[in-house]
Design an enzyme around this catalytic site. Structure first.
Site, PDB file in Angstrom:
ATOM      1  N   ARG A 211     -14.012  -8.409   1.030  1.00  0.00           N
ATOM      2  CA  ARG A 211     -12.576  -8.197   0.801  1.00  0.00           C
ATOM      3  C   ARG A 211     -11.772  -9.482   1.000  1.00  0.00           C
ATOM      4  O   ARG A 211     -10.730  -9.678   0.352  1.00  0.00           O
ATOM      5  CB  ARG A 211     -12.050  -7.083   1.718  1.00  0.00           C
TER       6      ARG A 211
ATOM      7  N   GLN B  35     -10.210  -3.640  -3.837  1.00  0.00           N
ATOM      8  CA  GLN B  35     -11.517  -3.102  -3.454  1.00  0.00           C
ATOM      9  C   GLN B  35     -12.537  -3.324  -4.572  1.00  0.00           C
ATOM     10  O   GLN B  35     -13.679  -3.726  -4.314  1.00  0.00           O
ATOM     11  CB  GLN B  35     -11.384  -1.603  -3.147  1.00  0.00           C
TER      12      GLN B  35
ATOM     13  N   ASP C   5     -17.265   7.395  -1.272  1.00  0.00           N
ATOM     14  CA  ASP C   5     -15.994   7.209  -0.565  1.00  0.00           C
ATOM     15  C   ASP C   5     -15.698   8.520   0.149  1.00  0.00           C
ATOM     16  O   ASP C   5     -16.349   9.545  -0.119  1.00  0.00           O
ATOM     17  CB  ASP C   5     -14.874   6.848  -1.567  1.00  0.00           C
TER      18      ASP C   5
ATOM     19  N   CYS D  71     -16.483   1.846   0.398  1.00  0.00           N
ATOM     20  CA  CYS D  71     -15.334   0.976   0.678  1.00  0.00           C
ATOM     21  C   CYS D  71     -14.921   1.030   2.148  1.00  0.00           C
ATOM     22  O   CYS D  71     -14.292   0.100   2.644  1.00  0.00           O
ATOM     23  CB  CYS D  71     -14.160   1.343  -0.215  1.00  0.00           C
TER      24      CYS D  71
ATOM     25  N   HIS E 149      -7.232   1.018  -6.564  1.00  0.00           N
ATOM     26  CA  HIS E 149      -7.455   0.087  -5.444  1.00  0.00           C
ATOM     27  C   HIS E 149      -8.149  -1.173  -5.995  1.00  0.00           C
ATOM     28  O   HIS E 149      -9.329  -1.402  -5.760  1.00  0.00           O
ATOM     29  CB  HIS E 149      -8.317   0.776  -4.380  1.00  0.00           C
TER      30      HIS E 149
ATOM     31  N   ARG F 189       0.889  -1.179   0.000  1.00  0.00           N
ATOM     32  CA  ARG F 189       0.000   0.000   0.000  1.00  0.00           C
ATOM     33  C   ARG F 189       0.911   1.207   0.000  1.00  0.00           C
ATOM     34  O   ARG F 189       1.684   1.390   0.948  1.00  0.00           O
ATOM     35  CB  ARG F 189      -0.908  -0.033   1.237  1.00  0.00           C
TER      36      ARG F 189
HETATM   37  N1   CP Z   1     -11.360  -0.152   2.062  1.00  0.00           N
HETATM   38  C1   CP Z   1     -10.114  -0.272   2.555  1.00  0.00           C
HETATM   39  O1   CP Z   1      -9.152  -0.463   1.824  1.00  0.00           O
HETATM   40  O2   CP Z   1     -10.038  -0.180   3.902  1.00  0.00           O
HETATM   41  P1   CP Z   1      -8.689  -0.090   4.753  1.00  0.00           P
HETATM   42  O3   CP Z   1      -8.056   1.235   4.409  1.00  0.00           O
HETATM   43  O4   CP Z   1      -9.150  -0.151   6.191  1.00  0.00           O
HETATM   44  O5   CP Z   1      -7.789  -1.214   4.395  1.00  0.00           O
HETATM   45  N1  NVA Z   2      -9.873   6.833  -1.202  1.00  0.00           N
HETATM   46  C1  NVA Z   2      -9.531   6.347   0.115  1.00  0.00           C
HETATM   47  C2  NVA Z   2      -9.788   4.882   0.198  1.00  0.00           C
HETATM   48  C3  NVA Z   2      -9.499   4.272   1.528  1.00  0.00           C
HETATM   49  C4  NVA Z   2      -9.690   2.783   1.531  1.00  0.00           C
HETATM   50  C5  NVA Z   2      -8.077   6.672   0.418  1.00  0.00           C
HETATM   51  O1  NVA Z   2      -7.240   6.566  -0.486  1.00  0.00           O
HETATM   52  O2  NVA Z   2      -7.783   7.032   1.550  1.00  0.00           O
END
Ligand code: CP
Ligand code: NVA
Length: 306
Positions: free
Chosen positions: A290, A133, A222, A262, A130, A99
């Site tokens: 997920r 997701q 989101d 999400c 993502h 990530r």
């Molecule tokens: N939706 C999602 O990716 O959640 P987290 O940031 O908690 O992993």
């Molecule tokens: N768009 C959000 C998604 C979190 C899962 C972010 O990038 O923080």
């Protein structure tokens, strides 16, 4: 065999995405144990709840051992170059997932892994996309109303990482896509054209939320402030006024429409508590999806086929 990475949904054909979703639908035992005795490196430059837990459990279901590491501990390009990190970690692990802030870092990691005939690199969220997701979103929508082909998927809010991956999977599976975003926060026209080329039944951009939501089968939201954008919070909250998904907006969607997010969600900003916790909400099913999504995705890049 060329190493197969999962950086973006659009790196795959519609048929391959279907295979990943079919693998996700199988019980863990049906996938074999492609990670038996192997490790999986999970590196997080940003916080996580769903992604970390679902990936760790997916690795466990596939017979492997997840090793979670915080980004600052690994120090990608700070403590040592990303190239060295990939070359070292693939000596211990059969998959490396990350990530990251910058998607280009994942691309560099994938290039090193490919050049060294190393392990798959998996995107656990970047500034760009993502994909894990989007796979879970699709499993959840298919459980709610069947195949996405011909269905109308609405996105309300920021055209961000989650929106892009949802657009890609909706396009590959033949859905109508409708994005509602404030001026300056929407998809470029080139993105809409790209979705049509990928297979979308149509792709629209609206600056009025109700126009995108009209007749939709699924309404997605989101956060307005993604991780890394915290300094912009005040300006964003102002810019996104009128883009809260509330019951009045949901009433413009199809009567059977589902609400999706999400998570993490900010009740009172992008969605009201009434919608988030109401009868049309599928957010907890989506969060739970997920895990099978991660299992299907990992199994696929490790060479398992349905
Ligand atoms: N939706 C999602 O990716 O959640 P987290 O940031 O908690 O992993
Ligand atoms: N768009 C959000 C998604 C979190 C899962 C972010 O990038 O923080």
């Amino acid at each position: 065999m060329t190493t197969r990475h999962l950086l973006d949904i659009a790196d795959f054909t519609a048929g391959e995405i279907r295979q990943i979703l079919d693998l996700a639908a199988k019980p863990p035992a049906a996938l074999g144990r492609p990670l038996e005795g192997k490790g999986a490196a999970l590196i997080f430059e940003k916080p996580s709840n769903r992604t970390r837990h679902s990936m760790e459990m997916a690795v466990f279901h596939l017979g492997g051992h997840p090793v979670y590491t915080r980004g600052e501990e690994v120090g990608i390009d700070v403590r040592e170059p990303a190239d060295d990190i990939v070359k070292i970690l693939q000596g211990y692990h059969h998959v490396i997932a990350a990530r990251v802030f910058q998607h280009s870092l994942l691309e560099r990691m994938a290039a090193v892994a490919t050049a060294t005939e190393g392990v798959p690199i998996v995107n656990m969220l970047s500034d760009h996309s993502h994909p894990l997701q989007a796979l879970a979103d699709t499993l959840t929508m298919e459980a709610a109303f069947g195949p996405l082909a011909g269905r109308r998927i609405a996105w309300v809010g920021d055209y961000n990482n989650v929106a892009r991956s949802l657009g890609e999977i909706g396009a590959l599976l033949g859905a109508h896509l409708a994005f509602a975003c404030p001026d300056g926060f929407g998809p470029d026209p080139g993105e809409l054209e790209r979705f049509v080329v990928l297979g979308a039944a149509s792709a629209e951009y609206h600056v009025k939320a109700v126009e995108a939501v009209a007749g939709a089968d699924a309404v997605h939201a989101d956060t307005w402030v993604s991780m890394g954008q915290e300094d912009e919070k005040a300006a964003r909250v102002q810019a996104f006024e009128g883009f809260t998904v509330d019951e009045a907006l949901m009433s413009a969607a199809a009567p059977s429409a589902v609400f999706m997010h999400c998570m993490p969600a900010y009740r009172g900003l992008e969605v009201t508590a009434e919608v988030m916790d109401g009868p049309q909400s599928r957010v907890f099913q989506q969060g739970h999806a997920r895990l099978p999504a991660a299992r299907g995705a990992l199994a696929f890049v490790l060479g398992v086929r349905p």
